[in-house]
Structures are given as C-alpha cells and as structure tokens.
Design a protein around this motif. Structure first.
Motif, short mmCIF file in Angstrom:
data_model
loop_
_atom_site.label_atom_id
_atom_site.label_comp_id
_atom_site.label_asym_id
_atom_site.label_seq_id
_atom_site.Cartn_x
_atom_site.Cartn_y
_atom_site.Cartn_z
N LYS A 61 0.83 -1.21 0.00
CA LYS A 61 0.00 0.00 0.00
C LYS A 61 0.86 1.25 0.00
CE LYS A 61 -3.84 -2.11 2.58
NZ LYS A 61 -4.58 -2.10 3.86
N ALA A 62 1.94 1.23 0.79
CA ALA A 62 2.79 2.42 0.89
C ALA A 62 3.54 2.68 -0.41
CB ALA A 62 3.78 2.25 2.04
N CYS A 63 3.87 1.63 -1.17
CA CYS A 63 4.65 1.80 -2.40
C CYS A 63 3.79 2.13 -3.61
CB CYS A 63 5.48 0.55 -2.67
SG CYS A 63 6.78 0.25 -1.43
N CYS A 64 2.53 1.79 -3.57
CA CYS A 64 1.63 2.06 -4.72
C CYS A 64 1.01 3.44 -4.53
CB CYS A 64 0.56 0.97 -4.82
SG CYS A 64 1.23 -0.66 -5.21
N HIS A 65 1.58 4.43 -5.18
CA HIS A 65 1.15 5.80 -4.96
C HIS A 65 0.03 6.24 -5.92
CE1 HIS A 65 4.50 6.21 -2.24
NE2 HIS A 65 5.36 5.85 -3.19
N ARG A 66 -0.04 5.64 -7.09
CA ARG A 66 -1.04 6.07 -8.07
C ARG A 66 -2.39 5.40 -7.80
NH1 ARG A 66 1.30 4.91 -13.86
NH2 ARG A 66 1.04 2.81 -13.00
N LYS A 67 -3.45 6.11 -8.11
CA LYS A 67 -4.78 5.54 -7.92
C LYS A 67 -5.01 4.34 -8.83
CE LYS A 67 -7.21 9.67 -6.32
NZ LYS A 67 -8.35 10.59 -6.58
N ALA A 68 -4.40 4.34 -10.00
CA ALA A 68 -4.62 3.25 -10.95
C ALA A 68 -3.89 1.98 -10.55
CB ALA A 68 -4.17 3.69 -12.35
N ASP A 69 -2.85 2.08 -9.72
CA ASP A 69 -2.12 0.89 -9.29
C ASP A 69 -3.00 0.05 -8.38
OD1 ASP A 69 -0.05 1.98 -10.66
OD2 ASP A 69 1.00 2.74 -8.89
N LEU A 70 -2.97 -1.26 -8.56
CA LEU A 70 -3.82 -2.16 -7.78
C LEU A 70 -2.95 -3.22 -7.12
CD1 LEU A 70 -6.73 -3.00 -6.99
CD2 LEU A 70 -6.71 -4.53 -8.99
N ALA A 71 -2.93 -3.19 -5.77
CA ALA A 71 -2.23 -4.20 -4.99
C ALA A 71 -3.21 -5.30 -4.60
CB ALA A 71 -1.60 -3.58 -3.74
N VAL A 72 -2.80 -6.55 -4.78
CA VAL A 72 -3.72 -7.69 -4.66
C VAL A 72 -3.08 -8.76 -3.80
CG1 VAL A 72 -5.03 -9.43 -5.92
CG2 VAL A 72 -4.60 -7.20 -6.96
N ARG A 73 -3.87 -9.35 -2.93
CA ARG A 73 -3.44 -10.62 -2.33
C ARG A 73 -3.91 -11.73 -3.26
NH1 ARG A 73 -4.97 -13.53 3.47
NH2 ARG A 73 -3.45 -15.21 3.23
N TYR A 74 -2.96 -12.31 -3.97
CA TYR A 74 -3.29 -13.26 -5.02
C TYR A 74 -3.67 -14.62 -4.45
CZ TYR A 74 -3.07 -15.19 -9.74
OH TYR A 74 -3.38 -15.77 -10.94
N GLY A 75 -3.09 -14.99 -3.35
CA GLY A 75 -3.42 -16.26 -2.72
C GLY A 75 -2.33 -16.70 -1.78
N VAL A 103 0.82 -6.89 -8.07
CA VAL A 103 0.60 -5.45 -8.25
C VAL A 103 0.39 -5.20 -9.74
CG1 VAL A 103 1.48 -3.14 -7.91
CG2 VAL A 103 2.08 -4.93 -6.28
N LEU A 104 -0.80 -4.70 -10.10
CA LEU A 104 -1.13 -4.38 -11.49
C LEU A 104 -0.83 -2.91 -11.73
CD1 LEU A 104 -2.34 -5.46 -14.13
CD2 LEU A 104 -4.60 -4.75 -13.28
N LEU A 105 -0.01 -2.62 -12.77
CA LEU A 105 0.47 -1.26 -13.02
C LEU A 105 0.11 -0.82 -14.43
CD1 LEU A 105 4.03 -1.77 -11.51
CD2 LEU A 105 2.09 -0.66 -10.39
N PRO A 106 -1.00 -0.13 -14.62
CA PRO A 106 -1.33 0.41 -15.94
C PRO A 106 -0.35 1.53 -16.33
CG PRO A 106 -3.25 0.34 -14.50
CD PRO A 106 -2.07 0.11 -13.65
N ASP A 107 -0.18 1.73 -17.64
CA ASP A 107 0.67 2.80 -18.16
C ASP A 107 2.07 2.77 -17.56
OD1 ASP A 107 -1.41 3.82 -19.75
OD2 ASP A 107 -2.21 4.95 -18.05
#
Length: 523
Positions: free
Chosen positions: A411-425, A431-435
């Motif tokens: 959470k602390a490293c993903c600064h952009r609103k478009a970035d999505l941090a996920v617990r995959y399993g 972490v999905l990073l558009p653009d």
C-alpha cells in the motif's frame, strides 16, 4: 399421486434444509458481536494511548520545570561560594577576618531561602567560620565525603555531594562545596553551602501530582538527595536498581519510560531530566491509576453501551432465527442477500488488499484499455520467501501478522490511484500497473523488496535472518491476440526465476519470454 416434498417418515426434514442457513445466521450474529467488541477494544486502546501520551507530555513539562528550578537553586548557591572563595583567596581567613566573614556568611544565607547555612573548614576539617551565631565546637568534618573529595581532587569547581544531616543542628542538607587553596596551590580548606532538603520538599509539594506519584532529586549515579513523599530511610540510597537508571544512559538529557511496576509494586510512568550544569537528575513518576482515571470511566461507559448493543443484537438474532425456522421465504431471501454480499466482497479481510476477484475484473478492463490506447501494462508478482518455515516457526497468528505487514508495504509503495495491490493467494501478492513499462515495474519492485527488508521482521528460518520477498516482473502492450492467462503465466515465470536465483531479488522476463533476457537487481 404427487411426490411429497418432505419425507413422510421424517416430518422434521425441513429443519435439516434450513440448518446451514441457521448456522450462517448464528455465525453472522457472532461476527457482528465480535466486530463490536473489536471496535470497542480499538477505540479504548486508542483512547488509552492518547491519555498515556498526554501524561508523557505532562511528565516532560514537569521534569523540565523541576530541572530548571533545581539548576537555579544550585547555581545561586554556587555563585555565592564562588564570590566567597575569591574573597577568601585574597584576604585569607585569619582571626582578624573571621568576624567580617561571619557577617558576610549570615547576609548571604538571609538573601537565599534555600540555604541552611554557609561553612568554612580548614585543611584538617575543623570549623573556622559559619553563618550561625555560635561556632560549632564539636568534631570536625574530616570524615565527610565532600571533604575527602576536595582533599583528593585539585579541581576548584563546585562539588555536589550526597545529602547529610547537618552537624550544626541535625537538619538534612545537600552539600555544595568548593576547594580552597593557599597561594602555592596547596589544599587550604573547604567552603560549604548547605541547601535545605526541606526547600525541595516544599518545592515538590507545589506541584499537583497524585498521592501515589513520586518526585525526586538525585545525583547522576542515582544517589537520592530529596524525595516526595519524604522518607528519611531512602535518602542516600542508590537508585541504580530503578528502571530509569537501568535503561536510560546518564548522558541523556531527558527521557521517560513505559508504564511498569515500581519497586513498591505500583505501576507508574517515570520521566527524568539531567541538569545541564551539575551532575544531578530530577525524576517524576505519575501512577497509572491517576493517568487512566478518566479512561477507566469512559471504558466502563463504552463497555456498558456495547454490552447493551450486543445484547440487543443477540435478541434480534434470536428473533431472526425463529423467523427463519418459520418462513422458507425469509430463508431464500437471506440466501440471496448472502450471495449478493459475496459478489460485492472485493477485498481480502486480513490484509485489506484487493482480492483475486477484483484483480481479474481490473485485469480485463486494463487489457482492453491498453489495447485501445497502445499503452504498456505491467504486472509484479511477489512471494514471501520461506513462508511455510515462518508459519512453522512462529505460528499462524504471527504468519497472519506477517502477511499484513507485507500488505502495508504494498500500500505504501503504490502511490497512483490506478495501481492495484492484490493478495493473489496464500503468501503470494500481485501489483497491477497500468501505463507502466518494464523499467518502471522493476523500480517499484525493487522499492517493495527493500521496504520489506527495512521492516526488520525477524525470520530465524531464513538464511538472511529477516523476512524477504522474491518478485517477478513482466510488461507489454496488450493486443486482441494476447490473453490474461499468458500475461499472468509469464509474470509467474519471472517470479519463479527470481526464486530459483536465490530469492530476495527482482527478476524480469523479456517480451519474447526468453530467460536469457533476465534482469535481476543486486541483493
């Protein structure tokens, strides 16, 4: 003849159908009650920390005021001694000058309320001049610690010694003394200012602390000089066993400790401050009972309110369960509501990150957007190194806490609103990073890796001794011919390569998927 819905030989069969829903209802009610209790606990803990922090601030202000007053008190006495020492060095203290010295001593004592008296002793510790009307004719002071100190030390600066009862009248005093030398630099005697211990006792009483609180003035080695409440048996006792002297280095200017039991069993918050000009320290301790008195009242009121709410929820649940048993329609509606809640549940409850369902939905959206706009899409997958060993070593509760700490890093490293941090399993995150191109993804991955290391989470079963993560990166510009499965597989392959390369590193896979194009950061 129509087939009966229920088994005619087992009439209560309908209850068996409703049993799973009944269990779910009971579990839901229990969860609500637990959530209420959890929120109460968090609120009370936050309130408690606020009260303790306010007490720390008050303790710091109190010790600051005590230190300033103590320093002024000793400084005034020291200045008197310095001026008298200069006068005596010039004129001596022969029989002809002693009457004048006595008058000067008496005037100085009258001008400073903290002074018990002023005393002059010769090199053998015999009484020469005092501020009192009658010169003491008893034994000298050659056995006193302060006199021995000046005999053995050539320093001319003021010396503050342990508290002693005055041999003039038995009153407890704190001796502040200076060495006197003859013109050749040989030891000539000692000039002493006795500071009343009762002065500090009155000063301590001017502060509003609770009955179980404590205030003290001590030498820097912990030897007690003055104390509130006053206890003659404690004066001069070394306080080296006290918590503040165990855990605070004497060179520190000020500090405080956590709430913990004192030597008398009372839990107190201790604060201390060292004087700048003298080897002295003041301490103040407030009892937990006084600090948290208001918190206990609020805790009782809040607990009572929550207890009533929980009772109401339980009563409502009981009625609800009865309604479920009596109405199959309500049962069906509740199942639909439960399914609707499951559909909107998009975040992992343990870590607060997006769950896999939301990740797949966002991935489809970003795939389409990237294909339309020809923008790069990146994915980082990370795995906690040796997590099974961590669980085996520290237990699953600690493992859950570990997952939550890693999630905080994401959470602390993903600064952009478009970035999505996920617990995959399990212990795997994404972490999905558009653009974002591959270089940007690797830079973020390296930031995540170092941030996890900076957490300093102990992991004795790991070769490094601390918790680490391995990360794989992949980036490309999606098209209609690409699939999300291949995208995930290639990122997972990069993660596998990072783990195969020794873990605690970042690896990236080229667009063609060849491992000879692997890029890995230094460990």
């Amino acid at each position: 003849m129509p087939i009966p819905i229920h088994d005619p030989n087992h009439a209560p069969g309908g209850a068996l159908k409703r049993l799973p829903l009944l269990k779910a209802a009971v579990a839901f009610i229990a969860a609500v009650c637990l959530c209420l209790c959890g929120l109460l606990f968090l609120q009370l803990e936050q309130s408690r920390r606020h009260d303790v922090e306010s007490a720390r601030i008050a303790s710091a202000n109190l010790t600051r005021a005590m230190a300033q007053q103590a320093q002024d008190t000793f400084l005034q006495a020291d200045l008197v001694l310095a001026s008298l020492a200069d006068w005596i060095q010039d004129d001596g203290f022969g029989p002809s000058t002693r009457p004048r010295l006595h008058q000067i001593f008496a005037r100085r004592v009258q001008s400073l309320e903290q002074l018990h008296g002023l005393f002059l002793f010769d090199k053998n510790g015999h009484w020469v001049v005092t501020s009192f009307e009658r010169l003491h004719r008893g034994p000298g002071v050659a056995d006193r610690d302060y006199f021995k100190f000046h005999q053995q030390n050539a320093s001319l600066i003021a010396h503050v010694g342990p508290a002693v009862p005055s041999r003039q009248n038995g009153e407890w005093i704190i001796p502040v003394s200076r060495r006197l030398n003859d013109p050749k630099g040989n030891f000539q005697g000692v000039l002493l200012a006795g500071i009343k211990m009762s002065y500090f006792d009155q000063f301590f009483k001017s502060f509003n602390i609770d009955d179980q609180g404590e205030m003290a003035l001590a030498l820097s080695d912990g030897t007690l000089l003055a104390r509130r409440p006053f206890d003659e048996a404690q004066i001069g006792r070394p306080l080296a066993d006290e918590y503040v002297y165990e855990h605070q280095h004497a060179s520190m200017g000020a500090g405080d400790t956590d709430l913990r039991p004192s030597s008398d069993g009372i839990v107190r918050l201790h604060g201390h401050r060292h004087l700048q000009a003298y080897p002295l320290v003041v301490t103040a301790a407030m009892s937990e009972q006084a600090i948290l008195a208001g918190w206990y009242d609020r805790a009782f009121q809040s607990s009572l309110i929550v207890a009533l709410v929980v009772l109401g929820v339980c009563l409502f649940g009981w009625v609800f369960v009865r309604q479920v048993r009596n109405s199959e329609r309500i049962e069906a509606d509740l199942r639909k509501a439960q399914e609707a809640l499951e559909l909107i549940a998009t975040h992992d409850s343990l870590t607060g990150l997006a769950n896999r369902r939301l990740f797949e939905r966002a991935l489809d959206i970003e795939f389409g957007r990237g294909a339309r706009q020809r923008s790069s899409l990146s994915l980082i997958m990370l795995d906690i190194d040796f997590f099974k060993r961590y669980n085996d070593t520290y237990g699953h509760v600690a493992g859950d806490h570990c997952l939550a700490e890693v999630a905080k890093v994401l959470k602390a490293c993903c600064h952009r609103k478009a970035d999505l941090a996920v617990r995959y399993g399990g212990e795997e995150f994404a972490v999905l990073l558009p653009d974002t191109n591959l270089h940007g993804a690797m830079a973020l991955a390296e930031q995540i890796r170092r941030s996890v290391i900076d957490k300093h989470i102990t992991h004795s079963a790991s070769p490094s001794g601390y918790l680490t993560v391995s990360l794989g990166c992949y980036a490309f510009v999606p098209s209609s011919l690409d699939s999300t499965e291949v995208f995930i597989q290639r990122t997972d392959a990069a993660l596998y390569q990072a783990k195969h390369s020794g873990r605690n590193c970042v690896a990236a896979l080229s667009r063609e998927g060849a491992f000879d194009a692997l890029e890995r950061s230094d460990r």
